[in-house]
Design a protein around this motif. Sequence first.
Motif, PDB file in Angstrom:
ATOM      1  N   LEU A 117       0.843  -1.195   0.000  1.00 34.13           N
ATOM      2  CA  LEU A 117       0.000   0.000   0.000  1.00 34.13           C
ATOM      3  C   LEU A 117       0.881   1.249   0.000  1.00 34.13           C
ATOM      4  N   ARG A 119       3.890   1.468  -1.143  1.00 34.12           N
ATOM      5  CA  ARG A 119       4.524   1.593  -2.461  1.00 34.12           C
ATOM      6  C   ARG A 119       3.550   2.217  -3.462  1.00 34.12           C
ATOM      7  N   ASP A 120       2.324   1.709  -3.460  1.00 35.92           N
ATOM      8  CA  ASP A 120       1.347   2.234  -4.421  1.00 35.92           C
ATOM      9  C   ASP A 120       1.023   3.691  -4.143  1.00 35.92           C
ATOM     10  N   LEU A 121       0.910   4.042  -2.844  1.00 34.68           N
ATOM     11  CA  LEU A 121       0.602   5.434  -2.504  1.00 34.68           C
ATOM     12  C   LEU A 121       1.740   6.360  -2.933  1.00 34.68           C
ATOM     13  N   MET A 123       3.919   5.841  -5.306  1.00 32.11           N
ATOM     14  CA  MET A 123       3.930   5.932  -6.761  1.00 32.11           C
ATOM     15  C   MET A 123       2.819   6.861  -7.249  1.00 32.11           C
ATOM     16  N   LEU A 124       1.682   6.806  -6.559  1.00 30.43           N
ATOM     17  CA  LEU A 124       0.568   7.683  -6.918  1.00 30.43           C
ATOM     18  C   LEU A 124       0.945   9.146  -6.718  1.00 30.43           C
ATOM     19  N   HIS A 127       3.409  10.233  -9.243  1.00 33.01           N
ATOM     20  CA  HIS A 127       2.737  10.414 -10.524  1.00 33.01           C
ATOM     21  C   HIS A 127       2.001  11.754 -10.554  1.00 33.01           C
ATOM     22  N   LEU A 128       1.400  12.109  -9.419  1.00 23.94           N
ATOM     23  CA  LEU A 128       0.681  13.383  -9.321  1.00 23.94           C
ATOM     24  C   LEU A 128       1.586  14.556  -9.662  1.00 23.94           C
ATOM     25  N   PRO A 133       8.645   7.039 -12.550  1.00 24.38           N
ATOM     26  CA  PRO A 133       9.075   5.988 -11.612  1.00 24.38           C
ATOM     27  C   PRO A 133      10.584   5.752 -11.625  1.00 24.38           C
TER      28      PRO A 133
ATOM     29  N   LEU B  65      -7.314   4.100  -3.598  1.00 27.48           N
ATOM     30  CA  LEU B  65      -6.353   3.052  -3.925  1.00 27.48           C
ATOM     31  C   LEU B  65      -6.836   1.691  -3.430  1.00 27.48           C
ATOM     32  N   ARG B  91      -7.505   9.357 -11.093  1.00 24.06           N
ATOM     33  CA  ARG B  91      -6.098   9.663 -10.897  1.00 24.06           C
ATOM     34  C   ARG B  91      -5.320   8.439 -10.422  1.00 24.06           C
ATOM     35  N   VAL B  92      -5.987   7.632  -9.563  1.00 26.51           N
ATOM     36  CA  VAL B  92      -5.335   6.399  -9.118  1.00 26.51           C
ATOM     37  C   VAL B  92      -5.133   5.475 -10.317  1.00 26.51           C
ATOM     38  N   ALA B  94      -4.672   6.239 -13.301  1.00 26.54           N
ATOM     39  CA  ALA B  94      -3.724   6.752 -14.291  1.00 26.54           C
ATOM     40  C   ALA B  94      -2.280   6.372 -13.984  1.00 26.54           C
ATOM     41  N   VAL B  95      -2.028   5.919 -12.747  1.00 20.15           N
ATOM     42  CA  VAL B  95      -0.648   5.585 -12.394  1.00 20.15           C
ATOM     43  C   VAL B  95      -0.241   4.310 -13.123  1.00 20.15           C
ATOM     44  N   PRO B  96       0.815   4.368 -13.900  1.00 21.45           N
ATOM     45  CA  PRO B  96       1.238   3.161 -14.594  1.00 21.45           C
ATOM     46  C   PRO B  96       1.766   2.135 -13.589  1.00 21.45           C
ATOM     47  N   VAL B  98       4.112  -0.319 -11.829  1.00 21.39           N
ATOM     48  CA  VAL B  98       5.581  -0.340 -11.839  1.00 21.39           C
ATOM     49  C   VAL B  98       6.091  -1.729 -11.536  1.00 21.39           C
ATOM     50  N   VAL B 100       8.798  -3.555  -9.816  1.00 19.50           N
ATOM     51  CA  VAL B 100       9.853  -3.283  -8.853  1.00 19.50           C
ATOM     52  C   VAL B 100      11.015  -4.218  -9.150  1.00 19.50           C
TER      53      VAL B 100
END
Lengths: 252, 372
Positions: A117, A119-121, A123-124, A127-128, A133, B65, B91-92, B94-96, B98, B100
């Motif tokens: 979570l 990591r995803d946050l 990255m979000l 991205h904003l 990345p 998310l 917006r969530v 739209a994040v490609p 990744v 890792v």
Amino acid sequence: MSEPVIDVKGLRTERGGQTIHRNLDMRVDAGEIIGLVGGSGSGKTTLLRVVIGLDAPAGGAVRLFGIDPLNAERRERLSVRRRFGTLFQAGALFSALSVFDNVALPLRELRGLDKRLIRDLVMLKLHLVEIEPRHAGKMPAELSGGMVKRVALARALALDPELLVLDEPTAGLDPDRSRSFVKLVQSLSRERGLTVFMVTHDVDTLSILATRVAVLAEGRIVADGPLDKIKQDKHPFIASFFGTTQPLPKPT
Amino acid sequence: MASGLVQLKTTDAGERVVILSGDWTLAALRSSLRKSFKALKAVAGDPMLKWDLRQINAMDSTGALLIWRAWGGDRRGSSLLKADHAAILERVAAVPPVEVARWRSDLLAPIVFLGRSESRFFENVLAIVTLVGMLVLDAIYLLTHPRQVPWREISATIYKAGALALPVTALVGFLIGVVISYLTADTLKAYGAGIYIVNLLGISIIRELGPLLVAILVAGRSGSAMTAQIGVMRVTEEIDAMITMGISPIPRLVLPKVIGMAVAMPLVSIWAIAAALLGGALAAKAQLGISVIYFLGSLPKAVALDNIWIAGVKTLSFGMAIALISCHFGLRTKPNTESVSNSITTSVVAAITVVILLDAVFAIMFRNVGFD
């Protein structure tokens, strides 16, 4: 909205024996985007630091979400600190941590969020602010000035704050990035009712973004209101600040 | 603030609908994150369900998310939601995704590390030799242009690294004198050789311990300060500013430090030697009953004058070495704060190591001098 997000009453601050603010009143309500302008040395950054509880005022009362950010009980103070994000003028990224870890730090400090979570946050948020990345593993020393600023903004947004405190957010950004910054703040404010308190010199940003402008001069707020109204003010500082620059038309 | 709720309802038309309500924000979900996600996952498995998100009070990117993850990164076309929340979900989305990078172990890593450290070592040696060369050239230039000698900077170095170091070196010297005298007195007394404490203390402190002690103290105290000063000047681009003004940084920053340390170190070590001998004499008085007057009186007979000269030469070269190494690592600092702390660590370690190496060289060179 009954309770103001920022409420400053009768503020007096001193530094090195000099009085910077005298009997200053300011109020920011939820959902507002307020721009603070003033000449250099007029105490904009000092006011910002007092509001977020970094410096102690010499007199008067400061309330952030209705709580005194310096003297409240420990738990309350902590909960207030989680409700706002700050973007410092020079970014203030932790130089020992990578871009990713810088943004992840406030999330990890919450404890209890799982790794994926976080990591995803992160990255979000990256991205904003349009950080690709592949830059996530870089150290702050390897970034350009504009990128430092954007990563710092991502970090300020990490906890989805209700209030965003920005010190010169667009200084050092190219016009294109400034515009996307303005767009981002606009949409966040629209979707989540984000309150923004920013110190800026950038008249473009002010004219597009700010719902209200406060002018700091002579140690107090000399004018406060929508930009169009402020511009009519006859105060000598305001006249010289807005006099020479023509704001761009709003994009449609 | 009610945290995110998941309910499964059947409408009058017989449709099964997932209704999300409450606050789907980080602040509200923090304590019940796993529970909420499980509840979402439980109903998300059925692709036929309709989703109704209109009762959500507040949503932020964490909430969005979670929902997005429960959906498995796929929009549920038939879901109902508020426009603002749709934008957040958008917006969530739209994040490609990744990939890792997996951490892979590298079998050659230790060898690469070894090679890197070795080449770095030679790089440093080369850079220090270059620095010495530049300093010599600058010194020759200054000899012919005495008006440009940076007197002010030299005197600042002598004050900071010398005068300000007097209290601490005196204290440490005194204590070491007391300790050595105290530890050896018993053994000497057992052989009836108590009187030889003067020789023992005199030779060991003047020739060896005094200079080394002061060098290590000054390396830690002033060496680190020099590296930090030059390193910070690099971070804040002050050195670049100097260069653009036509002030070359080596004669202005490095040379005064090397000269200043060459002057200050012998003086400080004489001071520390005096303190150590005083401590030793007082301890000898307490343990062996040798009077301080007698101790001082027999010192010149016990210790040849050459030892003082050796101490002087040693401390002078220690001082220059410390200044050189500290300035070298300061100049090598990269313009970021992380690099400053690394530089200071390396600089102090290198300075102390080089001082001890030099000490060994001197011990071999002067092995026949000063003992009679």
